[in-house]
Design an enzyme around this catalytic site. Sequence first.
Site, PDB file in Angstrom:
ATOM      1  N   GLU B  30       0.849  -1.188   0.000  1.00 23.73           N
ATOM      2  CA  GLU B  30       0.000   0.000   0.000  1.00 23.73           C
ATOM      3  C   GLU B  30       0.885   1.239   0.000  1.00 23.73           C
ATOM      4  O   GLU B  30       1.737   1.386   0.871  1.00 23.73           O
ATOM      5  CB  GLU B  30      -0.914  -0.018   1.229  1.00 23.73           C
ATOM      6  CG  GLU B  30      -1.893  -1.191   1.193  1.00 23.73           C
ATOM      7  CD  GLU B  30      -2.379  -1.633   2.573  1.00 23.73           C
ATOM      8  OE1 GLU B  30      -2.104  -0.925   3.554  1.00 23.73           O
ATOM      9  OE2 GLU B  30      -3.004  -2.710   2.653  1.00 23.73           O
ATOM     10  N   LEU B  59      -6.042  -2.136  -0.963  1.00 22.11           N
ATOM     11  CA  LEU B  59      -5.869  -2.114   0.488  1.00 22.11           C
ATOM     12  C   LEU B  59      -6.343  -3.438   1.082  1.00 22.11           C
ATOM     13  O   LEU B  59      -7.476  -3.546   1.576  1.00 22.11           O
ATOM     14  CB  LEU B  59      -6.674  -0.939   1.055  1.00 22.11           C
ATOM     15  CG  LEU B  59      -6.210  -0.324   2.374  1.00 22.11           C
ATOM     16  CD1 LEU B  59      -7.036   0.896   2.707  1.00 22.11           C
ATOM     17  CD2 LEU B  59      -6.195  -1.294   3.500  1.00 22.11           C
ATOM     18  N   GLU B  61      -4.276  -6.771   2.948  1.00 26.42           N
ATOM     19  CA  GLU B  61      -3.004  -7.426   3.248  1.00 26.42           C
ATOM     20  C   GLU B  61      -3.003  -8.902   2.867  1.00 26.42           C
ATOM     21  O   GLU B  61      -1.977  -9.447   2.452  1.00 26.42           O
ATOM     22  CB  GLU B  61      -2.656  -7.266   4.730  1.00 26.42           C
ATOM     23  CG  GLU B  61      -2.168  -5.866   5.101  1.00 26.42           C
ATOM     24  CD  GLU B  61      -3.278  -4.823   5.173  1.00 26.42           C
ATOM     25  OE1 GLU B  61      -4.467  -5.207   5.106  1.00 26.42           O
ATOM     26  OE2 GLU B  61      -2.979  -3.630   5.298  1.00 26.42           O
ATOM     27  N   GLN B  83       2.236  -2.049   5.873  1.00 25.89           N
ATOM     28  CA  GLN B  83       2.445  -0.639   6.202  1.00 25.89           C
ATOM     29  C   GLN B  83       2.848  -0.399   7.657  1.00 25.89           C
ATOM     30  O   GLN B  83       3.730   0.396   7.938  1.00 25.89           O
ATOM     31  CB  GLN B  83       1.196   0.159   5.837  1.00 25.89           C
ATOM     32  CG  GLN B  83       1.452   1.632   5.729  1.00 25.89           C
ATOM     33  CD  GLN B  83       0.355   2.322   4.946  1.00 25.89           C
ATOM     34  OE1 GLN B  83      -0.726   2.589   5.469  1.00 25.89           O
ATOM     35  NE2 GLN B  83       0.602   2.612   3.687  1.00 25.89           N
ATOM     36  N   PHE B  84       2.179  -1.121   8.550  1.00 28.22           N
ATOM     37  CA  PHE B  84       2.538  -1.078   9.967  1.00 28.22           C
ATOM     38  C   PHE B  84       2.331  -2.473  10.539  1.00 28.22           C
ATOM     39  O   PHE B  84       1.437  -3.207  10.082  1.00 28.22           O
ATOM     40  CB  PHE B  84       1.637  -0.107  10.751  1.00 28.22           C
ATOM     41  CG  PHE B  84       1.981   1.346  10.599  1.00 28.22           C
ATOM     42  CD1 PHE B  84       2.830   1.974  11.502  1.00 28.22           C
ATOM     43  CD2 PHE B  84       1.456   2.091   9.554  1.00 28.22           C
ATOM     44  CE1 PHE B  84       3.134   3.318  11.363  1.00 28.22           C
ATOM     45  CE2 PHE B  84       1.765   3.438   9.417  1.00 28.22           C
ATOM     46  CZ  PHE B  84       2.608   4.055  10.324  1.00 28.22           C
ATOM     47  N   ASP B  85       3.103  -2.774  11.579  1.00 28.26           N
ATOM     48  CA  ASP B  85       3.005  -4.046  12.298  1.00 28.26           C
ATOM     49  C   ASP B  85       1.575  -4.504  12.568  1.00 28.26           C
ATOM     50  O   ASP B  85       1.215  -5.656  12.364  1.00 28.26           O
ATOM     51  CB  ASP B  85       3.760  -3.920  13.620  1.00 28.26           C
ATOM     52  CG  ASP B  85       3.672  -2.500  14.195  1.00 28.26           C
ATOM     53  OD1 ASP B  85       2.543  -2.041  14.454  1.00 28.26           O
ATOM     54  OD2 ASP B  85       4.722  -1.853  14.335  1.00 28.26           O
ATOM     55  N   GLY B  86       0.748  -3.571  13.028  1.00 31.36           N
ATOM     56  CA  GLY B  86      -0.607  -3.942  13.426  1.00 31.36           C
ATOM     57  C   GLY B  86      -1.491  -4.355  12.260  1.00 31.36           C
ATOM     58  O   GLY B  86      -2.567  -4.905  12.466  1.00 31.36           O
ATOM     59  N   PHE B  87      -1.023  -4.099  11.055  1.00 37.03           N
ATOM     60  CA  PHE B  87      -1.836  -4.448   9.882  1.00 37.03           C
ATOM     61  C   PHE B  87      -1.340  -5.710   9.216  1.00 37.03           C
ATOM     62  O   PHE B  87      -1.767  -6.061   8.115  1.00 37.03           O
ATOM     63  CB  PHE B  87      -1.875  -3.272   8.893  1.00 37.03           C
ATOM     64  CG  PHE B  87      -2.230  -1.983   9.566  1.00 37.03           C
ATOM     65  CD1 PHE B  87      -3.199  -1.957  10.567  1.00 37.03           C
ATOM     66  CD2 PHE B  87      -1.596  -0.791   9.254  1.00 37.03           C
ATOM     67  CE1 PHE B  87      -3.517  -0.783  11.230  1.00 37.03           C
ATOM     68  CE2 PHE B  87      -1.914   0.396   9.911  1.00 37.03           C
ATOM     69  CZ  PHE B  87      -2.873   0.402  10.903  1.00 37.03           C
ATOM     70  N   PRO B  90      -4.384  -9.269   9.053  1.00 41.20           N
ATOM     71  CA  PRO B  90      -5.243  -9.777   7.974  1.00 41.20           C
ATOM     72  C   PRO B  90      -4.485 -10.732   7.037  1.00 41.20           C
ATOM     73  O   PRO B  90      -5.113 -11.523   6.333  1.00 41.20           O
ATOM     74  CB  PRO B  90      -5.677  -8.504   7.230  1.00 41.20           C
ATOM     75  CG  PRO B  90      -5.553  -7.402   8.235  1.00 41.20           C
ATOM     76  CD  PRO B  90      -4.379  -7.793   9.096  1.00 41.20           C
ATOM     77  N   HIS B 130      -0.208   0.823  15.580  1.00 41.78           N
ATOM     78  CA  HIS B 130       0.948   1.319  14.847  1.00 41.78           C
ATOM     79  C   HIS B 130       2.249   1.107  15.618  1.00 41.78           C
ATOM     80  O   HIS B 130       3.274   1.674  15.262  1.00 41.78           O
ATOM     81  CB  HIS B 130       0.797   2.821  14.553  1.00 41.78           C
ATOM     82  CG  HIS B 130      -0.263   3.151  13.545  1.00 41.78           C
ATOM     83  ND1 HIS B 130      -1.591   3.071  13.824  1.00 41.78           N
ATOM     84  CD2 HIS B 130      -0.174   3.530  12.250  1.00 41.78           C
ATOM     85  CE1 HIS B 130      -2.298   3.430  12.748  1.00 41.78           C
ATOM     86  NE2 HIS B 130      -1.456   3.701  11.783  1.00 41.78           N
TER      87      HIS B 130
HETATM   88  C1  LIG Z   1      -5.683  -3.253   7.700  1.00 36.79           C
HETATM   89  C2  LIG Z   1      -5.047  -1.913   7.516  1.00 36.79           C
HETATM   90  N1  LIG Z   1      -4.109  -1.766   6.581  1.00 36.79           N
HETATM   91  C3  LIG Z   1      -3.507  -0.572   6.416  1.00 36.79           C
HETATM   92  C4  LIG Z   1      -3.845   0.504   7.185  1.00 36.79           C
HETATM   93  C5  LIG Z   1      -3.124   1.849   7.003  1.00 36.79           C
HETATM   94  N2  LIG Z   1      -4.033   2.835   6.468  1.00 36.79           N
HETATM   95  C6  LIG Z   1      -4.662   3.688   7.271  1.00 36.79           C
HETATM   96  S1  LIG Z   1      -5.768   4.618   6.440  1.00 36.79           S
HETATM   97  C7  LIG Z   1      -5.401   3.881   4.976  1.00 36.79           C
HETATM   98  C8  LIG Z   1      -6.133   4.288   3.746  1.00 36.79           C
HETATM   99  C9  LIG Z   1      -7.597   4.178   3.929  1.00 36.79           C
HETATM  100  O1  LIG Z   1      -8.269   4.629   2.805  1.00 36.79           O
HETATM  101  P1  LIG Z   1      -9.846   4.700   2.775  1.00 36.79           P
HETATM  102  O2  LIG Z   1     -10.427   3.396   3.185  1.00 36.79           O
HETATM  103  O3  LIG Z   1     -10.228   5.209   1.442  1.00 36.79           O
HETATM  104  O4  LIG Z   1     -10.242   5.731   3.895  1.00 36.79           O
HETATM  105  P2  LIG Z   1      -9.849   7.274   4.009  1.00 36.79           P
HETATM  106  O5  LIG Z   1      -8.568   7.340   4.776  1.00 36.79           O
HETATM  107  O6  LIG Z   1      -9.731   7.809   2.631  1.00 36.79           O
HETATM  108  O7  LIG Z   1     -10.954   7.893   4.769  1.00 36.79           O
HETATM  109  C10 LIG Z   1      -4.412   2.933   5.151  1.00 36.79           C
HETATM  110  C11 LIG Z   1      -3.823   2.127   4.076  1.00 36.79           C
HETATM  111  C12 LIG Z   1      -4.826   0.292   8.166  1.00 36.79           C
HETATM  112  N3  LIG Z   1      -5.210   1.270   8.987  1.00 36.79           N
HETATM  113  N4  LIG Z   1      -5.411  -0.918   8.305  1.00 36.79           N
END
Ligand SMILES: Cc1ncc(C[n+]2csc(CCOP(=O)(O)OP(=O)(O)O)c2C)c(N)n1
Lengths: 326, 326, 371, 371
Positions: B30, B59, B61, B83-87, B90, B130
């Site tokens: 991502e 988006l 994982e 992107q981060f450990d917590g993700f 999935p 995070h």
């Molecule tokens: C499972 C997971 N993967 C990655 C992230 C990191 N991350 C945070 S917001 C984001 C983008 C989200 O996009 P969208 O769903 O369109 O929501 P928006 O931020 O545009 O409101 C990502 C990749 C996360 N929070 N959770």
Amino acid sequence: MGTNLTIGKAINAGLRAAMEHDPKVLMMGEDVGKLGGVFRVTDGLYKDFGADRVIDTPLAESGIVGTAIGMAMRGYRPVVEIQFDGFFFPAANQTFTQLAKMRRRSAGKLSMPVVMRIPYGGGIGAVEHHSESPEAYFQHTAGLRVVTVANPEDAYWMIQQAVRSDDPVIFLEPKRRYYEKAEVDTGASLAEVTPMGAARIARPGTDCTLLAYGPMIKTALQAAEADTDHSIEVIDVRSLSPVDYPTITESVKRTGRLVVAHEATLTGGPGAEIAARVTEECFYHLESPVIRVAAFDTPYPQSRLEEHYLPDLDRVLDGVDRAFAY
Amino acid sequence: MGTNLTIGKAINAGLRAAMEHDPKVLMMGEDVGKLGGVFRVTDGLYKDFGADRVIDTPLAESGIVGTAIGMAMRGYRPVVEIQFDGFFFPAANQTFTQLAKMRRRSAGKLSMPVVMRIPYGGGIGAVEHHSESPEAYFQHTAGLRVVTVANPEDAYWMIQQAVRSDDPVIFLEPKRRYYEKAEVDTGASLAEVTPMGAARIARPGTDCTLLAYGPMIKTALQAAEADTDHSIEVIDVRSLSPVDYPTITESVKRTGRLVVAHEATLTGGPGAEIAARVTEECFYHLESPVIRVAAFDTPYPQSRLEEHYLPDLDRVLDGVDRAFAY
Amino acid sequence: MSETAAHEEPELIQLLTPEGELTQHPDYPLDINAEEIRALYRDLVLVRRVDSEAVSLQRQGELGLWASLLGQEAAQIGSARALREDDMAFPSYREHGVAWCRGIEPKELLGMFRGVTNGGWDPHEHGFHLYTIVIGSQALHATGYAMGIQRDGAVGEDGTAVISYFGDGATSQGDTNEAFNFASVNNAPVVFFCQNNQWAISESLDRQTRVPIYRRAAGFGFPGVRVDGNDVLACLAVSRAALDNARTGNGPTLVEAFTYRMGAHTTNDDPTRYRDAGELDEWKAKDPILRVRRYLEQNGLADEAFFTQIDEEADRVGEQVRTQCRSMPDPEPLEIFHEVYADPNVHIDQQRSEFADYLASFESAGAEGGR
Amino acid sequence: MSETAAHEEPELIQLLTPEGELTQHPDYPLDINAEEIRALYRDLVLVRRVDSEAVSLQRQGELGLWASLLGQEAAQIGSARALREDDMAFPSYREHGVAWCRGIEPKELLGMFRGVTNGGWDPHEHGFHLYTIVIGSQALHATGYAMGIQRDGAVGEDGTAVISYFGDGATSQGDTNEAFNFASVNNAPVVFFCQNNQWAISESLDRQTRVPIYRRAAGFGFPGVRVDGNDVLACLAVSRAALDNARTGNGPTLVEAFTYRMGAHTTNDDPTRYRDAGELDEWKAKDPILRVRRYLEQNGLADEAFFTQIDEEADRVGEQVRTQCRSMPDPEPLEIFHEVYADPNVHIDQQRSEFADYLASFESAGAEGGR
Ligand SMILES: Cc1ncc(C[n+]2csc(CCOP(=O)(O)OP(=O)(O)O)c2C)c(N)n1
Ligand SMILES: Cc1ncc(C[n+]2csc(CCOP(=O)(O)OP(=O)(O)O)c2C)c(N)n1
Ligand SMILES: [Mg+2]
Ligand SMILES: [Mg+2]
């Protein structure tokens, strides 16, 4: 009120009792309804409690655990069945990042009285992914309780205790022992029986403590029986999170030796934690290092190799010998 | 050919070198493309290698790791960024049941040269999920290699070694140390530098061994410096699977004491395994039990508590004191 | 790109044009009076102010992070004002406007981004779940909650409905799709409200989907609808219809609110690295607040005094946000161990008491002159 | 229930009726001669025989388990015979017919269910991946492989395509839906071939979806089609079209082969606990083999001698399967440590040598009289 029950039927009876006691208790999972689960652990519940309380879910483990979380927020107490250990992993995110943390992150405003029942362990001649022992992943995850049973009595009571708990409980069922039978005193009361978190001395002894749980208890008892040179104390730890250390260290301080046996792989398995902790607490009492007898650090092999892969009677005895070699 | 690089930029340079060396090397994840990753670790690669080799994925994982597996089957060498450990979670199913086992189950017919880069650890004042340290889950999973870096030199070389490995490698990046800078000898050759699996004595000493990795190395070195009463040897273990035990036990046999520090939670953390194993191998040499200094067994707290939650200099020193109290 | 898509696709539900003209839509009649529209205007302005204050506070180091809702006010206020008190909302992490409507004080949100709490409010009290950061997870919680509503027999005219918020990026996540399916198969009373703000951090919509998001629903067997996410009235009408469908037993709906993230993804992000300023200008013309103001002005439904009064209220809210944020106390170290488990847990108790001793040792050491 | 659905929905592609009549479909013209149809008949009969032998072998304790393909022969043979040599198939665990077409010897399949291997074949050699048991996982592998094909520039007239098999139940899994999306967004050359056999163990289709499965595809932006899964010609034609679409750069297709699991889920299962015998009778009338036989007979394209010859060949195959199964050697204990890692691994090496010593200790102990 004694009844002769298998472990599988004891869990079934315990679930029934829990559903009768509290209308908020629900069953969820794949094939838990009409079929009664592939191991028949929910047998008869669909018929007697209906489709609203015994829910055949779509085939999606993350969905099952994720919706169970939502149900719990709405006041229900879902008991989720993961069909086999190896199929837990699609639910890892919901379990580790959501279920385990919800209470803490809501500062106690939300409880997660969800039980996740998982038939686990090997030795049944199955194909891949049907013989895993994932308990270490759960034990390492703060916010979960992790318990497992080794006999019908515990099966009957501990499942009810798990359902009553306001915490998420991973309830590990030793699938290759489902058909082990024993007398269960169903007349006792939940308040009286041994609490879910307590370890149990399954066989007293004086020379060496042998700690195991779930499917390995039978093997451990056989080993204790077989080793006529030593008096071996067998502890059924029952709860892997939290672990009842007082019971264990009291034993180890008496015997001076500890062998831990489990089906999970060696590296980072529950034996590692128990060894590290017990060594810290019993440093001056240990006559040998804590010996671990576990599955090898390889993927679970094809079933024709599992008798070699899993710790069996000989491997456990070998572990005991190693402890006495110091 | 020395260059002054931060850890983040050293990984970036290592990735670039890997992509230049082998056209089959791909980046996936991502925001790894135009943005260069939220930590800019893939900065510039999209511009220079194009969208086919630096893939901004949907988006998801599980999808990222699952498609990386398929790419690897087709002969590619995907480097996945979580992107981060917590993700990571999935992707647990694809990682644990598929990626880790594919070689074994295919009896060697399939290799999985996939690198999973994960910025991990806390201390950056972030919101939930995070700041996790999930290394124990990986260490417990047979079939994965697990490594982590603590300085730019290792960052530059180990990422390249990870990409060259035909095994799946979990490459843990100490996110709060991304901006630590040091000289990197980029002129050496991959064949010459220390292999990925080897531990490194980061600071020699005689009285106590202090083992750490990743973000905790800096703290460990500070502790060794700060403790003027004892001569502390610091080991950067670098590889959590497999662990280089000969280097560790050689040290512990000299010093008689071992303290293990990590950001992962205590119970079932890497320290448990290392403690259990080292105690077994060095039983008669240990003057105290192995002391573990780790995060508490709670979910990672809100960031205003993290300075208390994570082992810091004082907690590490306290651990050393505890070792000397025996 | 998204722009063109919007123009090509006639299915975008709109009731209030960017120029402030009120239109009617046969499927979404909206019975609303001037006072209600003024109230919506107030909501929009105030949440924008809360948001911009939070951004400033982050710049000043008072917050660790902030995820701005700039540009998405109408989607949030419109949908949230469609909720009844008993309804339950499951937000992602950007739903400050929804939080506002659910009676969550801004300081609670700030507390989370400051790192003082993980969301201090009571989800039950407000019908507003905690923010969920792991993308997609909350869609399943919402669905499960809705399945609980069904089991409570709380479906019908006075029924309860659930709304789950998430972004365009979240539609790629397995959990979101599993939620669609669980909701469909169970006919659960849940509305999936996707704020398609065209971006998931640096990834444009075409990295997440090849077709408009609302169409995903049909593949799972329930209706999907695209609404102008910058039109608070359309969002209100469409959400109300969807929620009513849900509460009366007609199952889920996917609402795609077509909008735009005017700011950075979060305060950590630098969107100039990946998107054109031109896009911003285009969307500025469709500002969700401006069109309500135009409507009120053009129809003589609010005078200058009204707008001044709202702006003053916004100033007061801003002031309050700043003060509350700065005065928020840090949690006590031992809070680390709070509420990890509901039932007594010997292990946590032991760690807590050891850590308490450890902390106390510094105090006594301090008293004695320290290490 | 599924029955009715089939009748109500005209979109089921069929070329060969249960009565053996060949029809034409405008979108799926099939140019096929009698010899080719006879070859398909042979495939169908032989894989059914392999399957029934395996069921017997399991009953005799020679296999730990078997997942029967009974009833699904046409779906598998039709789709697999549409593959070119370079194409790659990603099976679930029931695709014995596909394996057959890809040149996997039955004993390899039996080896896995006997617990001797986890699938002994070379996926690259056969263009047939290992069986995947964790539902849905392989759909992502297939998609990734297809993305690799794109990067190899192997898309075009002579391009390579991928087919991913899974069941109706698998469509609920997050991974399957993520695969749909990755494939769509990347326009990857992959065909998703869902054998909708109406059951996922004991769960009927309505627990997995509210609408026909093939419609899921449109929600992700690519075509879905339902084919009569008991019609080998329709499965061939539809799969070929979908594969050609994929290989020439037109992206993914979801093919739903509407069929029925005539047997138990696996040899462990007892379907009488959850489904009516009536259903079976209905589907028996639509048998995938019988209709081909009827067609060949009715059109004088095969005589009694042909059918006898095939049956005899089936007997020989059955005999061979039995012999090969029984003579399969158990793996050596130390194979536990084989191929866990590609690169040298000190840890595994150490465990292996310790275990070798341990095993040897029994031998010497045995020589000395034992414990
Ligand atoms: C499972 C997971 N993967 C990655 C992230 C990191 N991350 C945070 S917001 C984001 C983008 C989200 O996009 P969208 O769903 O369109 O929501 P928006 O931020 O545009 O409101 C990502 C990749 C996360 N929070 N959770
Ligand atoms: C992730 C996962 N969960 C559960 C299972 C157990 N399981 C094996 S087959 C099956 C049903 C599959 O149904 P379907 O996808 O329709 O395929 P079919 O067996 O009908 O061919 C289940 C639940 C599994 N293998 N993987
Ligand atoms: Mg977005
Ligand atoms: Mg099926």
